[in-house]
Design a protein around this motif. Structure first.
Motif, PDB file in Angstrom:
ATOM      1  N   ALA A 459      34.371  49.968  43.931  1.00  0.00           N
ATOM      2  CA  ALA A 459      34.740  51.385  43.433  1.00  0.00           C
ATOM      3  C   ALA A 459      33.987  52.441  43.255  1.00  0.00           C
ATOM      4  CB  ALA A 459      36.024  51.000  42.456  1.00  0.00           C
ATOM      5  N   LEU A 460      32.973  52.039  42.518  1.00  0.00           N
ATOM      6  CA  LEU A 460      31.837  53.298  42.257  1.00  0.00           C
ATOM      7  C   LEU A 460      31.292  53.602  43.381  1.00  0.00           C
ATOM      8  CD1 LEU A 460      30.470  51.908  38.777  1.00  0.00           C
ATOM      9  CD2 LEU A 460      32.072  53.862  39.059  1.00  0.00           C
ATOM     10  N   SER A 461      31.070  52.511  44.486  1.00  0.00           N
ATOM     11  CA  SER A 461      30.220  53.169  45.727  1.00  0.00           C
ATOM     12  C   SER A 461      31.037  53.839  46.672  1.00  0.00           C
ATOM     13  CB  SER A 461      29.790  51.707  46.398  1.00  0.00           C
ATOM     14  OG  SER A 461      29.249  52.029  47.662  1.00  0.00           O
ATOM     15  N   ARG A 473      38.514  47.467  52.484  1.00  0.00           N
ATOM     16  CA  ARG A 473      38.259  46.152  51.760  1.00  0.00           C
ATOM     17  C   ARG A 473      38.706  46.011  50.403  1.00  0.00           C
ATOM     18  NH1 ARG A 473      32.090  44.859  51.850  1.00  0.00           N
ATOM     19  NH2 ARG A 473      32.010  44.184  49.563  1.00  0.00           N
ATOM     20  N   LEU A 474      38.466  47.167  49.538  1.00  0.00           N
ATOM     21  CA  LEU A 474      38.776  47.300  48.196  1.00  0.00           C
ATOM     22  C   LEU A 474      40.692  47.054  48.090  1.00  0.00           C
ATOM     23  CD1 LEU A 474      37.939  47.518  45.386  1.00  0.00           C
ATOM     24  CD2 LEU A 474      38.223  49.964  45.459  1.00  0.00           C
ATOM     25  N   MET A 475      41.283  47.576  48.835  1.00  0.00           N
ATOM     26  CA  MET A 475      42.607  47.352  49.034  1.00  0.00           C
ATOM     27  C   MET A 475      43.118  46.108  49.245  1.00  0.00           C
ATOM     28  SD  MET A 475      44.349  49.959  48.088  1.00  0.00           S
ATOM     29  CE  MET A 475      45.949  49.738  48.665  1.00  0.00           C
ATOM     30  N   ILE A 524      41.163  50.244  39.432  1.00  0.00           N
ATOM     31  CA  ILE A 524      40.010  50.303  40.207  1.00  0.00           C
ATOM     32  C   ILE A 524      40.341  50.539  41.414  1.00  0.00           C
ATOM     33  CG2 ILE A 524      38.204  48.926  41.232  1.00  0.00           C
ATOM     34  CD1 ILE A 524      38.008  47.117  38.268  1.00  0.00           C
ATOM     35  N   THR A 525      41.439  49.992  42.005  1.00  0.00           N
ATOM     36  CA  THR A 525      41.722  50.153  43.554  1.00  0.00           C
ATOM     37  C   THR A 525      42.272  51.585  43.663  1.00  0.00           C
ATOM     38  OG1 THR A 525      43.917  49.077  43.116  1.00  0.00           O
ATOM     39  CG2 THR A 525      41.966  47.617  43.900  1.00  0.00           C
ATOM     40  N   SER A 526      42.515  52.116  42.633  1.00  0.00           N
ATOM     41  CA  SER A 526      43.232  53.633  42.806  1.00  0.00           C
ATOM     42  C   SER A 526      42.316  54.437  43.693  1.00  0.00           C
ATOM     43  CB  SER A 526      43.554  54.259  41.530  1.00  0.00           C
ATOM     44  OG  SER A 526      42.515  54.433  40.736  1.00  0.00           O
ATOM     45  N   VAL A 527      40.764  54.337  43.553  1.00  0.00           N
ATOM     46  CA  VAL A 527      40.194  55.153  44.605  1.00  0.00           C
ATOM     47  C   VAL A 527      40.129  55.120  45.653  1.00  0.00           C
ATOM     48  CG1 VAL A 527      38.130  53.346  44.367  1.00  0.00           C
ATOM     49  CG2 VAL A 527      37.519  55.772  44.143  1.00  0.00           C
TER      50      VAL A 527
END
Length: 546
Positions: A459-461, A473-475, A524-527
């Motif tokens: 998420a930071l990336s 991918r994060l979702m 985290i995934t909200s980004v």
């Protein structure tokens, strides 16, 4: 009374024009200017000419001093190089005074027409910033014309002569008065132009005008010192050194005022041009005298302002510079860097959480709790900083980025709270009760924790790159974490059904940890949401059509 109001209005318009020129340039070319300043450290001469060029464009040695001071505070520029750069900046701030010494007021409507037309016909932020620059130039020339026309009646009346009489007989008082006036106005350009106008109209005597020009030079050096007063000593060294050099120059020049007039009169077109030449000449002489000795001045200011003893204030932001607010792109980068620092702190807290849940001590728990104070402090600092930035004129992309940063920092702050108020309390309760996770249960918690920690790093990336592929991918990981939480909860219930003692004793603890890790992953995934929405890869609602 009407006369004074007209003059005050002209001066106010001149100040506003100077500000528009500065903000227009910083918004259009702020990033490049800051890169140029940070790179100009090879030697004192390159630093000098960089300062001269940057300030000729910005028309504010104060703005240059604040940029250099911020670099000094982060040890990005050496004090001698910063002082050499400021000597060039002081000379650069006199260039536009030389232009304004001639009658160029006829250019005012031209600049205003170009600026307003360009501003209204474009939505591009850089073009509008350049348009702001032209509008500012037009307003400056218009303001000078206003002041000159309003000041014409002063020649016939005795009022101004009576007001200036104390200054005429006390040149030291005139220097202090001009320094105070410049500090209040935050612009030596405005004060010097006003002095030139008064001299050209015959309202002010030439020797008094020169004394006030010297005062204006001191006043412009006081402003960045005052604005950096509460900063780290390293950030104040260059402004203080610049003030010392200018003050020394004024002291050395003060006794020669009567001899200055005939010397500069030989190559000055008129009295206004003579004042402009004195202003430029003073700064050139100061630069010639002190440029070889910037190393010595640097050692003096380091002795006056030594480094503070003790550790840095970890709660204080490191990247949020007030002077960057005039350049939205730079300010947004600063806010993003501070958010990354906040994210690194949250990542450290999350990585240590599993250790204290496994076999931590109270001291370790308290250490992680202290990290949440940093997260809360940085969240508040970023929120206030972006609130100030949002008062500026931002284009749609910049406004979206403000919302993205605020949303992400809020989610990071929520994650810190979940770790502090929930997971660490669970660790303290486990330590107090002496509970033990079963071998299989501990492995499941560690596996889920490892996946959530990896998602935080991802998420930071994504926050910095805006990569849609990584966001997708994060979702997908959100679904994976939800399935893991359900799977591990069912496995835990199966162990309870089988009568495993450890699982029975730690049941509430185990399920709460699973739930909190899933909550953290949701934040985290909200980004990823705004990125996927902008690329059309996510539906606005999960509801089926009726």
């Amino acid at each position: 009374m009407e006369l004074l109001i007209n003059i005050a209005g002209g001066v106010a318009l001149l100040l506003w024009g100077v500000r528009m020129v500065r903000t227009g340039v910083t918004r259009a070319f702020g990033s490049g200017i800051r890169r140029g300043v940070s790179a100009a450290t090879r030697n004192r001469f390159s630093s000098f000419f960089t300062g001269l060029g940057v300030t000729t464009i910005l028309q504010s040695s104060t703005a240059t001093a604040l940029i250099v001071g911020s670099f000094g505070g982060r040890r990005m520029i050496a004090v001698p190089a910063g002082l050499a750069l400021m000597l060039g900046a002081d000379v650069g701030s006199t260039i536009v005074v030389q232009v304004l010494a001639f009658d160029v007021s006829w250019m005012s409507p031209v600049f205003l027409f170009i600026g307003v037309t360009a501003f209204l016909s474009s939505e591009n932020s850089r073009r509008r910033a350049i348009a702001r620059f032209f509008i500012g130039l037009g307003l400056m020339l218009l303001a000078i014309k206003m002041v000159m026309l309003a000041s014409v009646p002063l020649r016939e009346g005795p009022t101004v002569s009576l007001l200036l009489a104390p200054l005429q007989s006390e040149p030291l008082l005139a220097i202090l008065f001009a320094a105070l006036l410049t500090w209040i106005a935050h612009s030596s350009l405005t004060v010097v132009v006003l002095i030139m106008t008064m001299v050209s109209l015959g309202v002010m005597e030439i020797h008094l005008a020169i004394a006030m020009v010297l005062g204006a030079n001191i006043g412009s050096a006081i402003t960045p010192v005052a604005m950096n007063w509460g900063s780290d000593p390293a950030a104040r060294r260059v402004p203080v050194g610049n003030l010392l050099m200018r003050a020394t120059g004024v002291i050395l020049t003060f006794g020669f005022i009567p001899w200055i007039v005939p010397y500069f009169a030989d190559f000055s077109v008129d009295s206004a041009h003579l004042i402009a030449n004195v202003h430029t000449g003073f700064n050139l002489v100061v630069a010639i005298i002190f440029l070889p000795f910037v190393g010595w001045v640097a050692r003096l200011v380091v002795r006056i302002l030594p480094d503070r003893a003790g550790p840095d204030d970890v709660l204080a932001p490191k990247h949020l510079e007030e002077e960057s607010l005039d350049t939205p792109s730079v300010a947004l980068s600063a806010a993003a860097r501070e958010t990354l620092r906040m994210g690194d702190t949250v990542e450290y807290m999350l990585s240590r959480t599993m250790d204290v849940l496994r076999n931590g001590t109270l001291d370790q728990i308290k250490e992680i709790e202290r990290e949440d104070d940093i997260v809360d402090s940085l969240h508040e600092a970023v929120k206030i900083y972006l609130t100030k930035l949002s008062r500026q004129e931002l284009d749609p992309a910049e406004s979206r980025r403000v919302v993205e940063i605020l949303t992400f920092t809020t989610n990071l702050e929520h994650i810190g709270d979940i770790i502090d108020k929930n997971l660490l309390e669970l660790a303290a309760k486990k330590l107090k009760d002496g509970s033990v996770f079963s071998k299989d249960g501990l492995e499941e918690l560690e596996a889920l924790h490892s996946d959530v920690l990896a998602n935080l790093k991802l998420a930071l990336s994504i926050f910095m790159t805006g990569d849609a592929r990584l966001a997708r991918r994060l979702m997908e990981q959100k679904v994976h974490i939800r399935e893991l939480e359900q799977k591990y909860s069912e496995a835990h219930y199966n162990r309870i059904r089988d009568g495993k003692t450890e699982s029975l004793n730690s049941s509430s603890l185990h399920l709460d940890v699973l739930r909190d890790l899933k909550r953290i992953n949701s934040h985290i995934t909200s980004v990823a949401y705004p990125i996927l929405e902008s690329t059309g890869q996510i539906a606005e609602s999960r509801l089926r059509d009726e």
